[in-house]
Write an enzyme that holds these catalytic residues in place. Structure first.
Site, PDB file in Angstrom:
ATOM      1  N   TYR A 197       0.852  -1.209   0.000  1.00  0.00           N
ATOM      2  CA  TYR A 197       0.000   0.000   0.000  1.00  0.00           C
ATOM      3  C   TYR A 197       0.884   1.255   0.000  1.00  0.00           C
ATOM      4  O   TYR A 197       0.527   2.290  -0.544  1.00  0.00           O
ATOM      5  CB  TYR A 197      -0.963  -0.033   1.192  1.00  0.00           C
ATOM      6  CG  TYR A 197      -2.168   0.853   0.991  1.00  0.00           C
ATOM      7  CD1 TYR A 197      -3.056   0.623  -0.058  1.00  0.00           C
ATOM      8  CD2 TYR A 197      -2.423   1.937   1.825  1.00  0.00           C
ATOM      9  CE1 TYR A 197      -4.153   1.438  -0.247  1.00  0.00           C
ATOM     10  CE2 TYR A 197      -3.522   2.753   1.644  1.00  0.00           C
ATOM     11  CZ  TYR A 197      -4.384   2.492   0.606  1.00  0.00           C
ATOM     12  OH  TYR A 197      -5.474   3.317   0.414  1.00  0.00           O
ATOM     13  N   LYS A 229      -3.094   8.659   2.469  1.00  0.00           N
ATOM     14  CA  LYS A 229      -4.345   8.543   3.237  1.00  0.00           C
ATOM     15  C   LYS A 229      -4.187   9.167   4.634  1.00  0.00           C
ATOM     16  O   LYS A 229      -5.140   9.704   5.186  1.00  0.00           O
ATOM     17  CB  LYS A 229      -4.779   7.078   3.350  1.00  0.00           C
ATOM     18  CG  LYS A 229      -5.216   6.449   2.025  1.00  0.00           C
ATOM     19  CD  LYS A 229      -6.324   7.214   1.329  1.00  0.00           C
ATOM     20  CE  LYS A 229      -6.945   6.419   0.189  1.00  0.00           C
ATOM     21  NZ  LYS A 229      -7.825   7.251  -0.653  1.00  0.00           N
TER      22      LYS A 229
HETATM   23  P1  NAD Z   1     -11.814   3.606  -8.762  1.00  0.00           P
HETATM   24  O1  NAD Z   1     -10.648   3.299  -9.628  1.00  0.00           O
HETATM   25  O2  NAD Z   1     -13.153   3.209  -9.226  1.00  0.00           O
HETATM   26  O3  NAD Z   1     -11.839   5.152  -8.377  1.00  0.00           O
HETATM   27  C1  NAD Z   1     -10.683   5.968  -8.324  1.00  0.00           C
HETATM   28  C2  NAD Z   1     -11.048   7.240  -9.060  1.00  0.00           C
HETATM   29  O4  NAD Z   1     -10.006   8.204  -8.980  1.00  0.00           O
HETATM   30  C3  NAD Z   1     -11.310   6.984 -10.546  1.00  0.00           C
HETATM   31  O5  NAD Z   1     -12.595   7.453 -10.882  1.00  0.00           O
HETATM   32  C4  NAD Z   1     -10.246   7.820 -11.231  1.00  0.00           C
HETATM   33  O6  NAD Z   1     -10.715   8.374 -12.450  1.00  0.00           O
HETATM   34  C5  NAD Z   1     -10.027   8.905 -10.194  1.00  0.00           C
HETATM   35  N1  NAD Z   1      -8.783   9.644 -10.409  1.00  0.00           N
HETATM   36  C6  NAD Z   1      -7.506   9.189 -10.362  1.00  0.00           C
HETATM   37  N2  NAD Z   1      -6.642  10.183 -10.682  1.00  0.00           N
HETATM   38  C7  NAD Z   1      -7.412  11.292 -10.942  1.00  0.00           C
HETATM   39  C8  NAD Z   1      -7.131  12.622 -11.333  1.00  0.00           C
HETATM   40  N3  NAD Z   1      -5.872  13.049 -11.539  1.00  0.00           N
HETATM   41  N4  NAD Z   1      -8.166  13.477 -11.502  1.00  0.00           N
HETATM   42  C9  NAD Z   1      -9.446  13.073 -11.305  1.00  0.00           C
HETATM   43  N5  NAD Z   1      -9.783  11.825 -10.933  1.00  0.00           N
HETATM   44  C10 NAD Z   1      -8.769  10.942 -10.758  1.00  0.00           C
HETATM   45  O7  NAD Z   1     -11.485   2.873  -7.361  1.00  0.00           O
HETATM   46  P2  NAD Z   1     -12.168   2.967  -5.916  1.00  0.00           P
HETATM   47  O8  NAD Z   1     -11.604   1.830  -5.163  1.00  0.00           O
HETATM   48  O9  NAD Z   1     -13.628   3.135  -6.016  1.00  0.00           O
HETATM   49  O10 NAD Z   1     -11.494   4.284  -5.322  1.00  0.00           O
HETATM   50  C11 NAD Z   1     -12.233   5.370  -4.806  1.00  0.00           C
HETATM   51  C12 NAD Z   1     -11.633   5.838  -3.490  1.00  0.00           C
HETATM   52  O11 NAD Z   1     -11.860   4.840  -2.497  1.00  0.00           O
HETATM   53  C13 NAD Z   1     -10.134   6.075  -3.519  1.00  0.00           C
HETATM   54  O12 NAD Z   1      -9.835   7.197  -2.718  1.00  0.00           O
HETATM   55  C14 NAD Z   1      -9.586   4.817  -2.854  1.00  0.00           C
HETATM   56  O13 NAD Z   1      -8.315   5.012  -2.293  1.00  0.00           O
HETATM   57  C15 NAD Z   1     -10.649   4.634  -1.807  1.00  0.00           C
HETATM   58  N6  NAD Z   1     -10.671   3.309  -1.173  1.00  0.00           N
HETATM   59  C16 NAD Z   1     -10.731   2.176  -1.916  1.00  0.00           C
HETATM   60  C17 NAD Z   1     -10.734   0.944  -1.305  1.00  0.00           C
HETATM   61  C18 NAD Z   1     -10.771  -0.329  -2.110  1.00  0.00           C
HETATM   62  O14 NAD Z   1     -10.416  -1.377  -1.583  1.00  0.00           O
HETATM   63  N7  NAD Z   1     -11.194  -0.292  -3.367  1.00  0.00           N
HETATM   64  C19 NAD Z   1     -10.717   0.851   0.097  1.00  0.00           C
HETATM   65  C20 NAD Z   1     -10.677   2.019   0.844  1.00  0.00           C
HETATM   66  C21 NAD Z   1     -10.657   3.256   0.198  1.00  0.00           C
END
Ligand code: NAD
Length: 257
Positions: free
Chosen positions: A157, A164
């Site tokens: 990570y 984060k």
């Molecule tokens: P995802 O890939 O669907 O979403 C990530 C988003 O970030 C995408 O829509 C992407 O277009 C956007 N992004 C990246 N760089 C960008 C930029 N420069 N400008 C604008 N948008 C940008 O994946 P997700 O897992 O739904 O992630 C969403 C959030 O949830 C993130 O912050 C991730 O860290 C967090 N999260 C995810 C998990 C998991 O296990 N999937 C767990 C905890 C937190």
């Protein structure tokens, strides 16, 4: 009557139907909210357009969060089209792929900069844009998405954990900064979910399995569970909550071993 009828919100971070931001968007729309969705670039427009067809009169706006110009344009358009803003979901994160597989000590200056810019600073920039539109409505709610890797070490990570940690600290400082305008700022710390962003983390399947084995609920987190928590934190039922990181992880974080 749906509790969010007559409200307008902004959702960032929808890439496809597995995106956590999309699960939250659907829960909000079901309760009557009108939504603007941003998409990162033309590459994702088709996906987002297809999903947005399920929504009532959505606005679709390009926004790469590393661009102050695009962020400003988003809020100009929202002011023109919605006349104000009631809530915003920040669901944006990124780190270069090589930073999520090599030893943390090898983290590059550029990888660190990009990860912190996209995944943490963008919450501050977006909140600054949203605040006047929320203040015009008498207040608002902002939610971002984080992970326990801010506080504990998970394999690969890496710099995303540092980002984060910065994001969660920003939630607390923003909560204080915007609280006098009746704007609340919170984070949801979700358990691991298989999404596009997660697929960039080397060995992610192993993390999912550990949660299934050890979390009190003995299962992984469902997208819909994060969706409903997002609706709660962005809606009026959570009016007394700000500066909080709410865990939605089948209880994994309480375990010692
Ligand atoms: P995802 O890939 O669907 O979403 C990530 C988003 O970030 C995408 O829509 C992407 O277009 C956007 N992004 C990246 N760089 C960008 C930029 N420069 N400008 C604008 N948008 C940008 O994946 P997700 O897992 O739904 O992630 C969403 C959030 O949830 C993130 O912050 C991730 O860290 C967090 N999260 C995810 C998990 C998991 O296990 N999937 C767990 C905890 C937190």
């Amino acid at each position: 009557m749906a509790t969010l009828n007559g409200t307008c919100g902004l959702i960032t971070g929808v890439a496809n139907k597995r995106s956590i931001a999309w699960a939250i968007a659907k829960a909000l729309a079901r309760d009557g909210a009108r939504l603007a969705l941003t998409y990162q670039g033309e590459r994702l427009l088709d996906n987002v357009q297809e999903l947005a067809a399920e929504l009532d009169r959505p606005l679709l706006l390009p926004c790469d969060v590393t661009s102050d110009i695009q962020i400003a344009e988003v809020f100009q358009t929202i002011e023109r089209e919605f006349g104000g803003l009631d809530f915003m979901l920040h669901g944006t994160a990124f780190a270069p792929r090589e930073e999520l597989s090599r030893p943390f000590v090898e983290t590059s200056r550029e990888g660190f900069r990009v990860a912190l810019d996209v995944s943490a600073y963008s919450l501050i920039a977006m909140s600054r844009g949203a605040a006047p539109l929320m203040a015009a409505r008498g207040g608002g709610a902002i939610v971002t998405l984080t992970y326990l890797g801010s506080d504990r070490v998970f394999p690969n990570y890496n710099v995303m954990g540092v980002a984060k940690a910065a994001l969660e600290a920003s939630v607390r400082y923003l909560a204080d900064s915007l609280g006098p305008q009746n704007i609340r700022v919170n984070a949801i710390s979700a358990g691991p979910i298989k999404t596009l962003a997660a697929s960039g983390i080397s060995g992610f399947g192993g993390i999912l399995q550990v949660y299934r084995d050890r979390a009190p609920l003995r299962r992984n987190t469902e997208l819909e569970e994060v969706g409903e928590t997002g609706r709660f934190l962005l809606g009026p039922e959570s009016s007394g909550i700000t500066g909080e990181v709410l865990m939605v992880d089948s209880g994994y974080h309480v375990m010692g071993l």
